[in-house]
Scaffold this motif. Structure first.
Motif, PDB file in Angstrom:
ATOM      1  N   LEU A   1       0.811  -1.215   0.000  1.00 35.07           N
ATOM      2  CA  LEU A   1       0.000   0.000   0.000  1.00 35.07           C
ATOM      3  C   LEU A   1       0.849   1.272   0.000  1.00 35.07           C
ATOM      4  CD1 LEU A   1      -2.880   1.106   0.102  1.00 35.07           C
ATOM      5  CD2 LEU A   1      -2.757   1.024   2.604  1.00 35.07           C
ATOM      6  N   LYS A   2       1.780   1.367   0.926  1.00 36.38           N
ATOM      7  CA  LYS A   2       2.611   2.570   1.075  1.00 36.38           C
ATOM      8  C   LYS A   2       4.007   2.314   0.523  1.00 36.38           C
ATOM      9  CE  LYS A   2      -0.437   5.044   3.421  1.00 36.38           C
ATOM     10  NZ  LYS A   2      -0.989   6.317   2.908  1.00 36.38           N
ATOM     11  N   GLU A   3       4.461   3.173  -0.368  1.00 38.22           N
ATOM     12  CA  GLU A   3       5.759   2.968  -1.010  1.00 38.22           C
ATOM     13  C   GLU A   3       6.902   2.973  -0.010  1.00 38.22           C
ATOM     14  OE1 GLU A   3       8.476   4.779  -4.683  1.00 38.22           O
ATOM     15  OE2 GLU A   3       6.573   5.740  -4.132  1.00 38.22           O
ATOM     16  N   ASP A   4       6.887   3.909   0.946  1.00 40.14           N
ATOM     17  CA  ASP A   4       7.999   3.988   1.900  1.00 40.14           C
ATOM     18  C   ASP A   4       8.064   2.741   2.777  1.00 40.14           C
ATOM     19  OD1 ASP A   4       5.607   4.641   3.119  1.00 40.14           O
ATOM     20  OD2 ASP A   4       6.468   6.158   4.451  1.00 40.14           O
ATOM     21  N   LYS A   5       6.895   2.227   3.189  1.00 42.38           N
ATOM     22  CA  LYS A   5       6.890   1.016   4.008  1.00 42.38           C
ATOM     23  C   LYS A   5       7.330  -0.196   3.199  1.00 42.38           C
ATOM     24  CE  LYS A   5       3.425   2.397   7.429  1.00 42.38           C
ATOM     25  NZ  LYS A   5       2.112   2.064   8.046  1.00 42.38           N
ATOM     26  N   PHE A   6       6.923  -0.250   1.939  1.00 39.55           N
ATOM     27  CA  PHE A   6       7.342  -1.362   1.087  1.00 39.55           C
ATOM     28  C   PHE A   6       8.859  -1.339   0.877  1.00 39.55           C
ATOM     29  CE2 PHE A   6       8.338  -3.146  -3.120  1.00 39.55           C
ATOM     30  CZ  PHE A   6       7.835  -4.429  -2.953  1.00 39.55           C
ATOM     31  N   ASN A   7       9.405  -0.149   0.624  1.00 40.13           N
ATOM     32  CA  ASN A   7      10.857  -0.033   0.428  1.00 40.13           C
ATOM     33  C   ASN A   7      11.618  -0.475   1.670  1.00 40.13           C
ATOM     34  OD1 ASN A   7      10.384   0.953  -2.127  1.00 40.13           O
ATOM     35  ND2 ASN A   7      10.637   3.103  -1.556  1.00 40.13           N
ATOM     36  N   LEU A   8      11.097  -0.112   2.840  1.00 37.55           N
ATOM     37  CA  LEU A   8      11.723  -0.538   4.095  1.00 37.55           C
ATOM     38  C   LEU A   8      11.640  -2.051   4.236  1.00 37.55           C
ATOM     39  CD1 LEU A   8      13.027   0.337   6.783  1.00 37.55           C
ATOM     40  CD2 LEU A   8      10.705   0.482   7.742  1.00 37.55           C
TER      41      LEU A   8
ATOM     42  N   VAL B   1      16.476  -5.346  -5.353  1.00 38.40           N
ATOM     43  CA  VAL B   1      15.552  -4.436  -4.669  1.00 38.40           C
ATOM     44  C   VAL B   1      14.941  -3.447  -5.655  1.00 38.40           C
ATOM     45  CG1 VAL B   1      15.433  -2.497  -3.046  1.00 38.40           C
ATOM     46  CG2 VAL B   1      16.532  -4.629  -2.347  1.00 38.40           C
ATOM     47  N   SER B   2      15.768  -2.860  -6.516  1.00 40.38           N
ATOM     48  CA  SER B   2      15.240  -1.885  -7.482  1.00 40.38           C
ATOM     49  C   SER B   2      14.266  -2.544  -8.455  1.00 40.38           C
ATOM     50  CB  SER B   2      16.388  -1.231  -8.256  1.00 40.38           C
ATOM     51  OG  SER B   2      17.100  -2.194  -9.016  1.00 40.38           O
ATOM     52  N   CYS B   3      14.479  -3.802  -8.775  1.00 35.97           N
ATOM     53  CA  CYS B   3      13.583  -4.519  -9.681  1.00 35.97           C
ATOM     54  C   CYS B   3      12.199  -4.683  -9.063  1.00 35.97           C
ATOM     55  CB  CYS B   3      14.176  -5.887 -10.025  1.00 35.97           C
ATOM     56  SG  CYS B   3      13.195  -6.831 -11.222  1.00 35.97           S
ATOM     57  N   ILE B   4      12.136  -5.129  -7.798  1.00 37.19           N
ATOM     58  CA  ILE B   4      10.845  -5.335  -7.150  1.00 37.19           C
ATOM     59  C   ILE B   4      10.149  -4.002  -6.918  1.00 37.19           C
ATOM     60  CG2 ILE B   4      11.504  -5.255  -4.701  1.00 37.19           C
ATOM     61  CD1 ILE B   4       9.338  -8.023  -6.224  1.00 37.19           C
ATOM     62  N   GLN B   5      10.922  -2.950  -6.667  1.00 30.35           N
ATOM     63  CA  GLN B   5      10.333  -1.625  -6.471  1.00 30.35           C
ATOM     64  C   GLN B   5       9.678  -1.121  -7.759  1.00 30.35           C
ATOM     65  OE1 GLN B   5      13.846   0.398  -5.043  1.00 30.35           O
ATOM     66  NE2 GLN B   5      13.195   0.275  -2.896  1.00 30.35           N
ATOM     67  N   GLN B   6      10.361  -1.315  -8.872  1.00 30.38           N
ATOM     68  CA  GLN B   6       9.799  -0.874 -10.146  1.00 30.38           C
ATOM     69  C   GLN B   6       8.586  -1.716 -10.542  1.00 30.38           C
ATOM     70  OE1 GLN B   6      12.639   0.028 -13.388  1.00 30.38           O
ATOM     71  NE2 GLN B   6      14.265  -0.124 -11.848  1.00 30.38           N
ATOM     72  N   LEU B   7       8.648  -3.014 -10.272  1.00 34.53           N
ATOM     73  CA  LEU B   7       7.504  -3.876 -10.581  1.00 34.53           C
ATOM     74  C   LEU B   7       6.291  -3.490  -9.738  1.00 34.53           C
ATOM     75  CD1 LEU B   7       9.179  -7.395 -10.928  1.00 34.53           C
ATOM     76  CD2 LEU B   7       8.139  -6.048 -12.763  1.00 34.53           C
ATOM     77  N   ARG B   8       6.528  -3.120  -8.488  1.00 30.79           N
ATOM     78  CA  ARG B   8       5.416  -2.702  -7.634  1.00 30.79           C
ATOM     79  C   ARG B   8       4.678  -1.519  -8.237  1.00 30.79           C
ATOM     80  NH1 ARG B   8       4.919   1.576  -4.754  1.00 30.79           N
ATOM     81  NH2 ARG B   8       3.287   1.712  -3.151  1.00 30.79           N
ATOM     82  N   LYS B   9       5.405  -0.589  -8.804  1.00 32.44           N
ATOM     83  CA  LYS B   9       4.780   0.628  -9.346  1.00 32.44           C
ATOM     84  C   LYS B   9       3.853   0.340 -10.524  1.00 32.44           C
ATOM     85  CE  LYS B   9       8.403   3.812  -7.843  1.00 32.44           C
ATOM     86  NZ  LYS B   9       9.490   4.742  -8.274  1.00 32.44           N
ATOM     87  N   VAL B  10       4.169  -0.691 -11.312  1.00 29.99           N
ATOM     88  CA  VAL B  10       3.303  -0.995 -12.468  1.00 29.99           C
ATOM     89  C   VAL B  10       2.232  -2.020 -12.127  1.00 29.99           C
ATOM     90  CG1 VAL B  10       5.087  -0.354 -14.135  1.00 29.99           C
ATOM     91  CG2 VAL B  10       4.912  -2.740 -13.394  1.00 29.99           C
ATOM     92  N   VAL B  11       2.554  -2.920 -11.199  1.00 30.63           N
ATOM     93  CA  VAL B  11       1.563  -3.944 -10.812  1.00 30.63           C
ATOM     94  C   VAL B  11       0.530  -3.355  -9.855  1.00 30.63           C
ATOM     95  CG1 VAL B  11       1.236  -6.162  -9.639  1.00 30.63           C
ATOM     96  CG2 VAL B  11       3.184  -5.842 -11.176  1.00 30.63           C
TER      97      VAL B  11
END
Length: 446
Positions: A382-389, A403-413
């Motif tokens: 739900l929250k980007e900052d919490k997901f990144n943590l 880490v950067s891969c899962i972060q970018q995938l989260r933004k499109v999924v």
């Protein structure tokens, strides 16, 4: 005393008897078990041995002999599908690799072999290619539980043996675990010593979800279970590979995932929806330069008219999309989200090639109610900052570069931290682009 026998539907118990009053029954039972043939004890009579294990198939009007060279997978369960896979080859083509897959499917489910043949004939890419499929026959009859294993033994008068009752009925059954009842009531009188494969036992590997796989919280009446039947089916495929857990690099992991996404899109173009994206179903080829999907057990034709025979919630629970866990009608978007959860799961457990996987709190996801797991997953993304943590704290040191891969995938999924609201075919190209770009960056780093 009761006698219990187990099969792919579960367990069936005999009526109780007093060994002190009926010693002849006890002796008869013991002798019955001692005199059983290997087939009656559960060995597969279609797996033979004459210095090497093999089986035979009827294909194209002629008999073909398939050597079974290596056990690839054995699902450790008695009741259930008991999927077993071997690496093998044709007798006259020893270098032509094949995968032989045996499983016990519910009779009403569409045959995986039919869907895979259709996909292969349609030119689907990045999916295991079809070679042959059949329903296994034993002693001239279809190898199923109710007719060929239980020989028509009725379990309709039984009850769940794990529920306390004041009285003991004549027959005891459990829909969750069920097999034959009388000693000596087996599958043949054959005493052949050529049978070499036993039909399985039980355990779950660390950091892997329990084997399959339907997730449904809908109550099902016991008599509905009792009417179900499992049939022994065999599927032979051309392509051989390995789990992405066995990859030799992070780049190879992304190659496997990329191939899986391509295969899913190609299946969809052939009007087939996979519905079970999981770590075990995304395969990396031996050269580690491409990946492909396997296992169309839960797949459906998108334009089908009849029900699939699978429960409303299908998939491997820990990889299921949030919407699928809530019971939404399954969409290709749910499967694409499952690729996200596959990468997430791998990165919190995998410590690199040849290393033992980590034990984590995420393993509790296997045992959560589907609604509860949906809420947990929603909270993660739900929250980007919490997901990144979350990912920075919990990805293994080896998987930190992803880490950067899962972060970018989260933004499109999960656009804006939410589940999708409408289907969008562009998600395929977005996910493939991210996977290719990160894979390229990893190559530069190496």
């Amino acid at each position: 005393m009761r006698l219990w026998e187990f099969d792919r539907l579960g367990v069936v118990g005999s009526m109780p008897f007093d060994v002190n009053k009926d010693g002849q029954m006890l002796v008869s039972a013991i002798l019955g078990y001692l005199w059983m043939s290997e087939e009656e004890l559960g060995f597969d009579s279609t797996i033979l041995d004459d210095g090497g294990r093999y089986t035979q198939i009827q294909r194209g009007g002629r008999m073909e002999r398939l050597g079974l060279e290596e056990l690839i997978k054995r699902e450790r369960s008695v009741a259930g599908r008991a999927t077993t896979c071997w690496r093998g080859s044709l007798e006259d083509e020893p270098d032509g690799g094949l995968v032989i897959k045996d499983s016990w499917e519910f009779e009403e489910r569409p045959e995986e072999g039919l869907l895979l043949r259709e996909a292969t004939e349609a030119g689907v890419e990045n999916v295991a290619r079809y070679y042959h499929h059949e329903t296994v026959h034993a002693r001239g009859e279809m190898d199923d539980v109710r007719r060929n294993v239980r020989k028509g033994l009725s379990d309709t008068g039984g009850r769940n043996p794990f529920q306390r009752r004041p009285t003991l009925p004549d027959a005891v059954t459990s829909p969750a675990t069920s097999s034959s009842s009388r000693p000596g009531r087996g599958r043949s009188t054959s005493t052949s010593r050529t049978i070499t494969r036993k039909r399985s036992s039980s355990c779950v590997e660390t950091s892997m979800p329990p084997p399959k796989r339907s997730c449904s919280n809908s109550p099902v009446k016991q008599d509905a279970y009792q009417r179900r039947n499992r049939v022994h089916r065999r599927l032979i495929m051309r392509d051989i590979g390995k789990s992405i857990y066995d990859a030799n690099s992070l780049r190879a992991v992304l190659t496997g995932l990329l191939g899986g996404v391509k295969g899913h899109e190609s299946l969809l173009n052939a009007k087939i929806l996979h519905r079970d994206i999981s770590i075990g179903n995304i395969i990396l080829n031996d050269a580690e330069d491409d990946g492909f999907l396997i296992d169309l057990d839960l797949a459906i034709k998108i334009d089908r008219e009849n029900a699939s025979g699978a429960p409303s919630k299908t998939g491997t629970k820990v990889f299921m999309a949030i919407g699928a866990l809530y019971g939404e009608e399954h969409s290709f978007m749910h499967d694409l989200e499952s690729f996200f959860w596959v990468l997430f799961w791998l990165c919190v457990h995998w410590n690199g090639p040849g290393q033992k996987r980590s034990k984590t709190d995420y393993e509790s996801w296997n045992y959560k109610d589907t609604k509860e797991l949906a809420e947990i997953k929603t909270g993660k993304v739900l929250k980007e900052d919490k997901f990144n943590l979350e990912v920075n704290e919990n990805f293994t040191p080896y998987c930190k570069p992803l880490v950067s891969c899962i972060q970018q995938l989260r933004k499109v999924v999960f656009p804006n931290g939410k589940s999708w609201e409408r289907e969008d075919m562009e998600l395929y190209s977005q996910m493939k682009s991210i996977l290719m770009e990160i894979r390229k960056d990893l190559s530069i780093q190496v």
